[in-house]
Design an enzyme around this catalytic site. Structure first.
Site, mmCIF file in Angstrom:
data_model
loop_
_atom_site.group_PDB
_atom_site.id
_atom_site.type_symbol
_atom_site.label_atom_id
_atom_site.label_comp_id
_atom_site.label_asym_id
_atom_site.label_seq_id
_atom_site.Cartn_x
_atom_site.Cartn_y
_atom_site.Cartn_z
ATOM 1 N N HIS A 119 0.821 -1.217 0.000
ATOM 2 C CA HIS A 119 0.000 0.000 0.000
ATOM 3 C C HIS A 119 0.855 1.268 0.000
ATOM 4 O O HIS A 119 0.346 2.359 -0.268
ATOM 5 C CB HIS A 119 -0.987 0.002 1.182
ATOM 6 C CG HIS A 119 -0.368 0.208 2.520
ATOM 7 N ND1 HIS A 119 -0.103 -0.830 3.396
ATOM 8 C CD2 HIS A 119 0.027 1.326 3.165
ATOM 9 C CE1 HIS A 119 0.411 -0.353 4.510
ATOM 10 N NE2 HIS A 119 0.505 0.956 4.391
ATOM 11 N N ASP A 149 0.140 -7.698 1.167
ATOM 12 C CA ASP A 149 0.483 -6.288 1.379
ATOM 13 C C ASP A 149 1.993 -6.106 1.496
ATOM 14 O O ASP A 149 2.472 -5.343 2.333
ATOM 15 C CB ASP A 149 -0.224 -5.717 2.607
ATOM 16 C CG ASP A 149 -0.175 -4.178 2.631
ATOM 17 O OD1 ASP A 149 0.059 -3.584 1.568
ATOM 18 O OD2 ASP A 149 -0.356 -3.589 3.721
ATOM 19 N N SER A 225 4.710 2.507 8.027
ATOM 20 C CA SER A 225 4.383 1.350 7.181
ATOM 21 C C SER A 225 5.578 0.954 6.330
ATOM 22 O O SER A 225 6.172 1.780 5.639
ATOM 23 C CB SER A 225 3.197 1.682 6.272
ATOM 24 O OG SER A 225 2.011 1.782 7.007
ATOM 25 N N GLY A 281 -5.349 -28.001 0.172
ATOM 26 C CA GLY A 281 -6.479 -28.749 -0.365
ATOM 27 C C GLY A 281 -7.448 -29.261 0.679
ATOM 28 O O GLY A 281 -7.928 -30.393 0.577
#
Length: 484
Positions: A119, A149, A225, A281
């Protein structure tokens, strides 16, 4: 009499000295192991994280992203009434401006490989990296992964060996461990905050598809961030990603992506150029207190296996419906999000031990994770001809395609991925995301069956003009007749 008094005083003094000596000798034995010792010197009082920060901070960088935005000079542009009569770009030439945003990043490759948050760089037209010594470099986006992200950048240090952070083994991270967060909050410059690990394996945060976050109370704010969360050995514990806040500032609840996932994405970017996520799975249900009681468990825990994909990794490993999956690769499993994260930290073809509970007996199996099978978006087919679905882009649903489109990997049928405007399919009311399950009473499971059913002849041998098509839309069956 006087002599006796002096002797008593001497004996009393000797007794006191012996008692004091005994206390000194017994003090280490009597002191609790967890007792806090007071500082005994000036050096003890001045203990700090400075040497650790001095070593780690050069590997944390600032990441600047720039995006060119076109904006109309007319303040009323964009209003439906105005645009209808005068056009969207009337009364002025659109103006261009550059939007900038700031984040942090971590150097993980001495040749200029940097990891940050997706982001931070999403939608950027240009990327710039500023090192801790204020040198600036243009950056290339190597890989951006919205699902985790994370994004991987590369700069050219012109042969210079850059400082890096080594990955920590987050399996050894415990609640209460000291950590430091390094980043550039609010653009004020590189900043270091300290705290502890507040929680591990947070899977219900809702930040990304592969949630398994480390929670910390180290102050993290906008601009942090992509920055580093390090341990007391200067190793990368995680990449700071988000905060829980109602005001926009730090409330002491921050989340970091564990370094094991960071390492997997970086390795994928450098070695493969894309992320291939392995899968197991199976479908499962988190164990509630009620389920735990029904299974006569001491406490809720594990993932109850409810469905197994035929010939998938879980099936080949010997798992069955009703098994309780307790551990994957030595880590506790509590829900599907946690299992998805743990499997995604492995590469396709890697094996991991799993611990299960079956009929009250604990067993250990070995599972080899693989890439999900089936068609990908490269195998989408655009339907053509004179039929109600002409102009629809379709594909056979498979675990591989479901992974790319973020759908349930257990879904089956023919998926409508996209519809061309002004086509027959556009006018038919079929929507992207629908699953075609039936045409004229014939069950549809593949694109080939769909094309045959759409282009079939009528009973009298003439060209078919009426179709009854049934689709699955968000779990609901919808059926409609079409005539061309």
């Amino acid at each position: 009499m006087i002599m006796t008094r002096h002797i008593n005083k001497i004996l009393l003094a000797l007794s006191a000295a012996l008692v004091a000596l005994a206390c000194l000798l017994l003090l280490p034995v009597m002191t609790p192991a967890n007792a806090q010792l007071l500082p005994e010197s000036r050096d003890d009082i001045q203990m700090s994280f400075a040497p650790l920060v001095r070593e780690a901070s050069p590997a944390v960088v600032n990441v600047y992203s720039e995006r060119l935005v076109r904006q109309s000079a007319n303040p009323y542009s964009g209003h439906p009434f105005f645009d209808r009569f005068f056009g969207p770009n009337s009364f002025g030439v659109p103006q261009e401006r550059v939007e900038s945003s700031l984040g942090s990043g971590v150097i993980v490759g001495e040749d200029g490989v940097i990891v940050t948050n997706n982001h931070v760089v999403q939608g950027a037209d240009a990327l710039r990296v500023v090192l801790s010594d204020r040198r600036e470099f243009e950056a290339e986006l190597v890989l951006a992964d919205e699902r985790t992200d994370l994004a991987v950048l590369r700069i050219d240090p012109e042969g210079e060996v850059l400082p890096t952070l080594q990955y920590a083994d987050t399996r050894l991270v415990e609640v209460g461990d000291l950590v430091l967060a390094i980043g550039n909050p609010f653009g004020v410059g590189q900043t270091v905050t300290s705290g502890i690990v507040s929680a591990t394996a947070r899977t219900d945060v809702g930040i990304s598809d592969y949630a398994f976050f480390i929670q910390t109370d180290a102050a993290i704010n906008p601009g942090n961030s992509g920055g580093a969360l390090i341990d007391n050995a200067g190793r990368l514990v995680g990449v700071n990603t988000a905060i829980f806040s109602r005001s926009g500032g730090s409330n002491g609840i921050g989340f970091a992506i564990p370094s094991e996932m960071v390492r997997r994405i970086v390795d994928s970017a450098i070695n493969e150029g894309r992320v291939v996520r392995p899968w197991v799975g199976l479908r499962g249900q988190a164990v509630t207190a009620e389920i735990a009681r029904s299974m006569e468990l001491e406490r809720p825990g594990g993932l109850l296996v409810t469905e197994i994909y035929p010939d998938g990794p879980a099936d080949l490993a010997g798992l069955r419906r009703g098994d309780l999956l307790l551990k994957f690769d030595g880590r506790d499993v509590f829900d599907e999000n946690g299992l998805r994260f743990l499997s995604a930290t492995l590469a396709a073809g890697d094996s991991a031990p799993i611990s299960i509970l079956r009929n009250g007996e604990q067993r250990t199996l070995n599972m080899t994770v693989t890439a999900p099978p089936g068609a990908t978006d490269a195998e989408l087919i655009l339907l053509e001809g004179e039929n109600p679905l002409s102009g629809a882009e379709v594909a056979n649903l498979s675990p591989a395609l479901a992974e790319e489109l973020r759908r349930d990997p257990f879904d089956e049928g023919v998926l409508v991925n996209r519809i061309v405007r002004r086509s027959y399919a556009y006018r038919s009311g079929v929507r992207p995301g629908d699953i075609v399950i039936e045409v004229n009473g014939q069950a549809i499971t593949t694109v080939e069956e769909l094309e045959e059913a759409l282009n079939a002849e009528a009973e009298d041998g003439s060209k078919l003009r009426v179709w009854q098509i049934a689709v699955d839309r968000n779990g609901r069956r919808l059926s409609q007749s079409f005539r061309l």
